[in-house]
Design an enzyme around this catalytic site. Structure first.
Site, PDB file in Angstrom:
ATOM      1  CE  LYS A  22     -32.043 -12.257 -83.225  1.00  7.50           C
ATOM      2  NZ  LYS A  22     -33.453 -12.673 -83.039  1.00  7.50           N
ATOM      3  CG  ASN A  23     -33.862 -14.334 -86.657  1.00  8.07           C
ATOM      4  OD1 ASN A  23     -33.707 -14.234 -85.449  1.00  8.07           O
ATOM      5  ND2 ASN A  23     -34.425 -13.385 -87.401  1.00  8.07           N
ATOM      6  CB  CYS A 116     -42.303  -7.760 -78.045  1.00 11.12           C
ATOM      7  SG  CYS A 116     -42.402  -7.685 -79.813  1.00 11.12           S
ATOM      8  NE  ARG A 121     -42.580 -10.123 -83.240  1.00 16.41           N
ATOM      9  CZ  ARG A 121     -41.263 -10.233 -83.140  1.00 16.41           C
ATOM     10  NH1 ARG A 121     -40.592  -9.511 -82.298  1.00 16.41           N
ATOM     11  NH2 ARG A 121     -40.628 -11.090 -83.907  1.00 16.41           N
ATOM     12  CG  ASP A 309     -35.324  -8.778 -88.668  1.00 20.13           C
ATOM     13  OD1 ASP A 309     -36.253  -8.188 -88.099  1.00 20.13           O
ATOM     14  OD2 ASP A 309     -35.080  -9.990 -88.492  1.00 20.13           O
ATOM     15  NE  ARG A 401     -33.342 -10.178 -77.632  1.00 25.38           N
ATOM     16  CZ  ARG A 401     -34.309  -9.826 -78.468  1.00 25.38           C
ATOM     17  NH1 ARG A 401     -34.774  -8.610 -78.458  1.00 25.38           N
ATOM     18  NH2 ARG A 401     -34.824 -10.674 -79.309  1.00 25.38           N
TER      19      ARG A 401
END
Ligand code: UD1
Length: 421
Positions: A22-23, A116, A121, A309, A401
Site C-alpha cells: 500500500k505504502n 487523525c 501528523r 506499523d 484500507r
C-alpha cells in the site's frame, strides 16, 4: 457497518501470497501526475486507499484503467490541480499529489489533512521543503495554495533541504517535486524506507535522475520532462509481517510468497527472539511456531529499525507471551489505541508515557472490540485468532484500507473469520 467474527484457537498452515505494498502503491500512483505518457503498474493491491487515490486522480482528469492488480494511468492532460477536503480527510496520503502537481503544472491546491487517530501528523516539512525549492505557499481556508509562477521558467529550483524529522511521505513528496525542478536537489535526513526506494526506482524508469534512495541523502538532478514506464510495486512488508506474527501466535507453519526477506530484518529478528523459527529464501519466508512465545521488547524507529506499523501486532504477541515486555512508540504520539481494546480481551497492559508495559497472560478471552486505525485493527484480529471463543471486531473499514482479502487469506490458512455486513 461490517464486522469480523473470529472463532479463536485454530493453528495456521499453508501458503499465503503477499500483495503489493500500500505504502509504495499510493505514492507511485501519484507519481503518474509527473508523466507525459502513460504509466503502467502491476501488483497494485485492491485496497480502499488505492481506490480513493485513483478516484482523486480521476477527478483531476487522469485517465485510469484498472484490471485486477494492473493499473495504467495517463496524465498527459489534466484539468484540475486540486485535492479537496472530502478526499484528503479520508486519506492523508492524498498530500502526495502536492509535489507532482506543483512541479509539473506550477500550481496546486491541496487540503490540509487535519488530525487523525494516531496523532496530529502535521505536513510542515512537506511545505518547508517546497518553499526551499522556491515555491510560494499560503495556507488559506484550510488549503495549501502553492505556485511557482514567480520563479525562472515557472519551475521549482533545486535546493539543499534538511528534514529535521525523518518523514516517509515528506521525502516522497519532495523527491517527486525535485524530479522536474531546475537544477539539483539534495534531501538530507531522508527516509530510508523500502517504499521510498521503490518509488525512486519507478521515477528513474520514467526518466528521473535520482541517486541515494535508501540512504539518508537523496540527490535529484531535475529533468525537463518525465514519461510513463512499467513498474511492479514492491511487496507489502507490513502485510507480510502481520501474517508472520499471526502464525507465531497461533502456532503452525506458513510460507509467505512474494516477499523480500531483507525488507523484514528487524521483524524477523524479533520473531526469532520470541521463539518462532523463521527461514528465508530469495522471495519467500517460512514461519514455524508451537505457539509458546517469549515476550520481546520493542522500540519503533525509522527504517531499518523496527517499524511503527508493526508495533500493535507485536503488542498482541506480547499479551500471550511468557514474561514482561516494554513496547515503546517513538514515531507517533498516540498509537496505543489498541491497548484498551486488548484489555477487553483480558490482556495485562499498563501505559507509561510512550511505553506500554505488557505482562503476558495464559490466555485471552473473546469479546467485542472496536477497531480504531489500520494497524490497531490488525492487532485485534491477531488477538482474536488466539482468544478463547468468539471475538467480534467492529468498524473494520480500517482493515480494508490496508489488507487485501484479509479474511479470505486467513481462512485459507485454517482460521475461522467471518465478515458480517
Ligand atoms: C508513512 C506511512 C505510515 C507509517 C509512517 C511511519 C504511507 C502512506 N504511510 O506515514 O504507514 O506509519 O510513514 O513509518 O507511507 N511529521 C512532522 N511533519 C511533517 C511530516 C511528518 O512533524 O511534515 C512527523 C509525524 O507527525 C510523525 C513523524 O514525523 O510523528 C513521521 O511521520 P511520517 O514519516 O511523515 O509518516 P507518514 O509519511 O504520514
Amino acid at each position: 457497518m461490517d464486522k469480523l467474527i473470529i472463532q479463536g484457537g485454530n493453528r495456521l498452515h499453508g501458503e499465503v501470497l503477499i500483495s503489493g505494498a500500500k505504502n509504495a502503491a499510493l505514492p507511485i500512483l501519484c507519481a503518474a501526475l509527473l508523466a507525459e505518457t502513460p504509466l503502467h503498474l502491476t501488483s497494485v493491491p485492491a485496497l480502499k486507499d488505492v481506490g480513493s487515490t485513483i478516484k482523486l486522480l480521476e477527478k483531476m482528469g487522469v485517465k485510469v484503467n484498472r484490471d485486477g492488480d494492473k493499473v495504467s494511468l495517463d496524465a498527459s492532460i489534466i484539468h484540475s490541480k486540486e485535492a479537496p477536503y472530502e478526499m484528503v480527510k479520508t486519506m492523508r496520503a492524498s498530500i502526495l499529489v502536492l509535489g507532482p502537481l506543483l512541479s509539473r503544472f506550477g500550481q496546486a491546491r491541496v487540503s490540509l489533512p487535519g488530525g487523525c487517530a494516531i496523532g496530529s501528523r502535521p505536513v510542515d516539512l512537506h511545505i518547508k521543503g517546497l518553499q526551499a525549492m522556491g515555491a510560494e505557499i499560503h495556507i488559506e481556508h484550510g488549503y495549501i495554495e502553492a505556485t511557482t509562477a514567480h520563479l525562472p521558467n515557472k519551475r521549482l529550483q533545486g535546493a539543499r533541504y534538511y528534514m529535521d524529522l525523518v518523514t516517509v511521505t515528506g521525502t516522497e513528496n519532495l523527491m517527486m517535486a525535485a524530479t522536474l525542478a531546475q537544477g539539483t536537489t539534495v534531501l538530507e535526513n531522508a527516509a530510508k524506507e523500502p517504499e521510498v526506494v521503490d518509488m525512486a526506482e519507478c521515477l528513474i524508469k520514467m526518466g528521473a535522475k535520482i541517486s541515494g534512495a535508501g540512504t539518508d541523502v537523496i540527490t535529484i538532478i531535475g529533468v525537463e520532462r518525465l514519461n510513463g514506464a512499467a513498474h511492479n510495486v514492491v511487496c507489502d512488508r507490513i502485510e507480510a509481517g502481520t501474517y508472520m506474527v499471526a502464525v507465531a501466535m497461533t502456532g503452525g507453519e506458513v510460507k509467505l510468497l512474494n516477499v523480500q526477506p531483507k525488507l523484514l530484518d528487524a521483524v524477523i529478528e524479533k520473531l526469532r527472539d520470541a521463539g518462532a523459527t523463521v527461514s528465508c529464501e530469495t522471495d519467500s519466508i517460512t514461519v514455524k511456531s508451537d505457539g509458546q512465545l517469549k515476550a520481546v521488547n520493542i522500540r519503533t524507529a525509522p527504517h531499518p529499525a523496527f517499524p511503527t506499523d508493526m508495533q500493535a501486532q507485536f503488542m498482541a504477541l506480547n499479551t500471550i507471551a511468557k514474561g514482561m515486555s516494554k513496547v515503546t512508540e517513538t514515531i507517533f504520539e498516540n498509537r496505543f489505541m489498541h491497548v484498551q481494546e486488548m484489555q477487553r480481551l483480558g490482556a495485562d497492559i499498563d501505559i507509561e508515557g510512550n511505553t506500554a508495559l505488557v505482562k503476558g497472560v495464559a490466555f485471552l478471552d473473546g469479546a467485542t472490540v472496536m477497531a480504531t486505525d489500520l494497524r490497531a485493527s490488525a492487532s485485534l484480529v491477531l488477538a482474536g485468532l488466539v482468544a478463547r471463543g468468539e471475538t467480534v471486531i467492529e468498524r473494520i473499514y480500517h482493515l480494508d484500507r490496508g489488507y487485501e482479502n484479509l479474511e479470505q487469506k486467513l481462512n485459507a490458512l485454517g482460521a475461522n473469520v467471518k465478515r458480517v455486513t
